[in-house]
Design a protein around this motif. Structure first.
Motif, PDB file in Angstrom:
ATOM      1  N   GLN A   1      47.438-100.543  33.242  1.00  0.00           N
ATOM      2  CA  GLN A   1      46.877 -99.854  33.251  1.00  0.00           C
ATOM      3  C   GLN A   1      44.888 -99.770  32.730  1.00  0.00           C
ATOM      4  O   GLN A   1      44.074 -98.850  33.775  1.00  0.00           O
ATOM      5  CB  GLN A   1      47.686 -97.882  34.460  1.00  0.00           C
ATOM      6  N   PHE A   2      45.200 -99.736  31.761  1.00  0.00           N
ATOM      7  CA  PHE A   2      43.655 -99.241  31.123  1.00  0.00           C
ATOM      8  C   PHE A   2      42.651-100.744  31.123  1.00  0.00           C
ATOM      9  O   PHE A   2      42.948-102.068  30.256  1.00  0.00           O
ATOM     10  CB  PHE A   2      43.392 -98.778  30.088  1.00  0.00           C
ATOM     11  N   MET A   3      41.494-100.523  31.027  1.00  0.00           N
ATOM     12  CA  MET A   3      40.919-102.194  31.604  1.00  0.00           C
ATOM     13  C   MET A   3      40.792-102.189  29.483  1.00  0.00           C
ATOM     14  O   MET A   3      41.113-103.685  29.248  1.00  0.00           O
ATOM     15  CB  MET A   3      39.384-101.944  31.929  1.00  0.00           C
ATOM     16  N   THR A   4      40.547-101.708  28.549  1.00  0.00           N
ATOM     17  CA  THR A   4      40.354-101.756  27.904  1.00  0.00           C
ATOM     18  C   THR A   4      41.829-102.024  26.427  1.00  0.00           C
ATOM     19  O   THR A   4      41.549-102.725  26.355  1.00  0.00           O
ATOM     20  CB  THR A   4      39.661-100.186  26.514  1.00  0.00           C
ATOM     21  N   GLU A   5      42.883-101.748  26.911  1.00  0.00           N
ATOM     22  CA  GLU A   5      44.081-102.510  26.767  1.00  0.00           C
ATOM     23  C   GLU A   5      44.209-103.577  26.971  1.00  0.00           C
ATOM     24  O   GLU A   5      44.558-104.866  26.808  1.00  0.00           O
ATOM     25  CB  GLU A   5      45.320-101.546  27.232  1.00  0.00           C
TER      26      GLU A   5
ATOM     27  N   GLN B   1      33.360-102.071  33.174  1.00  0.00           N
ATOM     28  CA  GLN B   1      34.046-101.625  32.277  1.00  0.00           C
ATOM     29  C   GLN B   1      34.589-103.162  31.407  1.00  0.00           C
ATOM     30  O   GLN B   1      35.304-102.988  30.458  1.00  0.00           O
ATOM     31  CB  GLN B   1      35.969-100.983  32.663  1.00  0.00           C
ATOM     32  N   PHE B   2      34.876-104.338  31.889  1.00  0.00           N
ATOM     33  CA  PHE B   2      35.093-105.448  31.291  1.00  0.00           C
ATOM     34  C   PHE B   2      34.294-105.687  30.441  1.00  0.00           C
ATOM     35  O   PHE B   2      34.407-106.374  28.787  1.00  0.00           O
ATOM     36  CB  PHE B   2      35.275-106.118  32.537  1.00  0.00           C
ATOM     37  N   LYS B   3      33.230-105.866  30.971  1.00  0.00           N
ATOM     38  CA  LYS B   3      32.085-105.986  30.234  1.00  0.00           C
ATOM     39  C   LYS B   3      31.571-105.174  29.235  1.00  0.00           C
ATOM     40  O   LYS B   3      31.860-105.823  27.842  1.00  0.00           O
ATOM     41  CB  LYS B   3      30.587-106.524  30.436  1.00  0.00           C
ATOM     42  N   ASP B   4      32.133-103.614  28.602  1.00  0.00           N
ATOM     43  CA  ASP B   4      32.235-103.386  27.706  1.00  0.00           C
ATOM     44  C   ASP B   4      33.225-102.938  27.142  1.00  0.00           C
ATOM     45  O   ASP B   4      33.360-103.203  25.395  1.00  0.00           O
ATOM     46  CB  ASP B   4      31.926-101.615  28.210  1.00  0.00           C
ATOM     47  N   ALA B   5      34.223-103.273  27.554  1.00  0.00           N
ATOM     48  CA  ALA B   5      35.817-103.586  26.462  1.00  0.00           C
ATOM     49  C   ALA B   5      35.368-104.828  25.988  1.00  0.00           C
ATOM     50  O   ALA B   5      35.691-104.907  24.372  1.00  0.00           O
ATOM     51  CB  ALA B   5      36.783-103.580  27.545  1.00  0.00           C
ATOM     52  N   VAL B   6      34.659-106.071  26.394  1.00  0.00           N
ATOM     53  CA  VAL B   6      34.555-107.439  25.549  1.00  0.00           C
ATOM     54  C   VAL B   6      33.573-107.293  24.381  1.00  0.00           C
ATOM     55  O   VAL B   6      33.915-107.668  23.243  1.00  0.00           O
ATOM     56  CB  VAL B   6      34.666-108.113  26.665  1.00  0.00           C
ATOM     57  N   ARG B   7      32.656-106.256  24.562  1.00  0.00           N
ATOM     58  CA  ARG B   7      31.401-106.407  23.985  1.00  0.00           C
ATOM     59  C   ARG B   7      31.806-105.301  22.723  1.00  0.00           C
ATOM     60  O   ARG B   7      31.391-105.699  21.558  1.00  0.00           O
ATOM     61  CB  ARG B   7      30.407-105.443  24.455  1.00  0.00           C
ATOM     62  N   ASN B   8      32.843-104.699  22.613  1.00  0.00           N
ATOM     63  CA  ASN B   8      33.245-103.824  21.839  1.00  0.00           C
ATOM     64  C   ASN B   8      34.523-104.348  21.007  1.00  0.00           C
ATOM     65  O   ASN B   8      34.833-103.285  20.690  1.00  0.00           O
ATOM     66  CB  ASN B   8      34.306-102.674  22.797  1.00  0.00           C
ATOM     67  N   LEU B   9      34.928-105.596  21.244  1.00  0.00           N
ATOM     68  CA  LEU B   9      36.238-106.274  20.664  1.00  0.00           C
ATOM     69  C   LEU B   9      35.706-106.033  18.876  1.00  0.00           C
ATOM     70  O   LEU B   9      34.667-106.217  18.407  1.00  0.00           O
ATOM     71  CB  LEU B   9      36.413-106.915  20.984  1.00  0.00           C
TER      72      LEU B   9
END
Length: 443
Positions: free
Chosen positions: A395-399, A435-443
């Motif tokens: 239920q979390f985009m980052t996950e 949120q998806f783009k932020d999570a990808v950039r934070n990988l």
């Protein structure tokens, strides 16, 4: 003084309130939820009365005219009371169109509206004064008040068309019709189709209807319910006398025996569906006498819309793609169709009565793992568990992005294409995409 009540204090509501005040109405804005701070400031600055987190019934039922935000369904008790009292209800598109003599290009459809509207605007603005409004950018009403362009390209949803009476675009486009938002149409696909065709309801033979002739839903409806408009179909598979078709990778557009050719080899946007979007946009441009060279250059340098098959980053030879705007199955169909590498697919959200069957062949062929991102993923698990080796829930985009990073290998794609609405976990599809783009950039 005539009373105008605006239900919903979002972009279309605030635009309508400002235009209404300028045109001599006494305006009152009422929102059942909270009004964003930036909109409150506009209302206060313009001395327009408003309320939030409530609807004062007496005040609302005193209206001569009500503009209802497209997000408010008919089944809401307040709307039912308004209907019982017989007060006229209009959409922002209807209200604003009364105050402009501009040439209007109206674009509707289940998918491709935003891309087609943005592309049409991109071509026209090279040679004409043109505004882009409707479901996109600043509200139509506000632009009529502030800029009054000579031409407008409007992206129009079925909800906005439900509350029109006299609105008539000079040029209408229906990109396609597939089941969507059926929860708002008593789960009757016919009601939803009829709603889309309202875009041509007031057209005469001097007006044009551009539509996908490969879409059986559209062609069957037109056979049974003829319109007065001059028809300009577009097709990837058959020749048409008037309209656009594809032959040897060249788009051929004919209007009144005047033909122009557009090569598709250098189109900036990839995929069959984007050839169709290009056909629709070029047909409008040809109708409005834009030069052939301008149309061609514009098609080659237009780079698409945020959250629609948007490449984000390549990490360890894995391409991450944001298609958060795919809020229904058909949009995801186009996304999966255009994947040319093994794909880790992030899917899920608020299901609007989805039938996933049309995705089965692509999932079997292209998808190596599925990540379900929703509050309730039961239906996805039921449909797809047997087709892929790996299917997980979160239920979390980052996950979701971290799991995708672990599952993807060099040469794969990671695709966010939810096929569902976003409201179970996110504010809207834009929030989900960011949120998806932020999570990808934070990988």
């Amino acid at each position: 003084m005539k009373q105008l009540v605006v239900l919903g204090g979002g972009e279309s509501g605030i635009g309508t309130a400002l235009l209404g005040k300028a045109k001599g109405y006494n305006v009152f804005v009422s929102d059942k939820g909270k009004i964003k701070q930036k909109y409150k400031e506009v209302l206060i600055h313009n001395e327009i009365e408003w309320e939030e987190e409530m609807h004062t019934e007496a005040r609302i039922l005193d209206a001569d005219l009500i503009m209802k935000s497209p997000g408010i369904p008919e089944k809401v008790p307040m709307v039912k009371r308004i209907r019982e009292c017989g007060i006229e209800v209009v959409s922002e598109i209807e209200f604003a169109s009364k105050y402009t003599n501009a040439t209007i290009v109206g674009i509707t459809g289940s998918n491709g509206k935003t891309t087609t509207a943005s592309l049409t605007h991109h071509i026209l603005k090279q040679e004409l004064e043109v505004g882009l409004a409707g479901n996109i950018g600043d509200s139509f009403a506000k632009q009529v008040l502030d800029s009054d362009y000579k031409n407008y390209v409007l992206e129009i949803s079925s909800f906005q068309l439900d509350d029109i009476a006299t609105f008539k675009p000079n040029i209408a486009i229906i990109t396609n019709i597939t089941p969507d938002h059926l929860d708002r149409y008593n789960y009757q696909f016919e009601n939803y189709i009829a709603s889309k065709f309202r875009i041509a309801m007031n057209q005469t033979k001097e007006d044009y209807l551009i539509y996908d002739a490969d879409d059986e839903v559209i062609t069957n409806w037109l056979k049974a319910n003829p319109v007065k408009s001059t028809l300009l179909p577009f097709s990837l598979t058959k020749k048409v006398d008037n309209g656009a078709y594809l032959e040897d990778k060249i788009i051929k557009i004919t209007i009144d025996n005047n033909q122009i050719d557009m090569p598709t080899s250098n189109l900036a946007l990839e995929g069959k569906h984007n050839v169709k979007n290009a056909m629709a946009a070029s047909t409008v441009a040809h109708l409005l006498k834009i030069r052939k060279q301008t149309i061609r250059e514009s098609l080659e340098n237009f780079h698409g819309v945020e959250h629609r098959l948007e490449p984000v980053l390549k990490i360890n030879k894995v391409q991450y793609i944001n298609d958060s705007k795919a809020t229904n199955v058909n949009a995801t169909y186009y996304a999966l169709e255009s994947m040319d590498r093994p794909t880790v697919w992030i899917v899920g959200g608020e299901d609007k009565g989805n039938n996933y069957q049309e995705l089965f062949s692509f999932v079997n062929e292209k998808v190596k793992a599925i990540i379900c991102l929703g509050v309730n993923n039961e239906k996805l698990l039921e449909n797809f568990s047997s087709m892929v080796d790996v299917i997980v829930e979160t239920q979390f985009m980052t996950e979701a992005v971290k799991i995708a990073y672990k599952l993807a290998e060099a040469g794969d794609n990671v695709l966010l294409s939810p096929a569902c609405a976003s409201f179970d976990l996110f504010e809207n599809y834009e929030d989900r995409g960011r949120q998806f783009k932020d999570a990808v950039r934070n990988l």
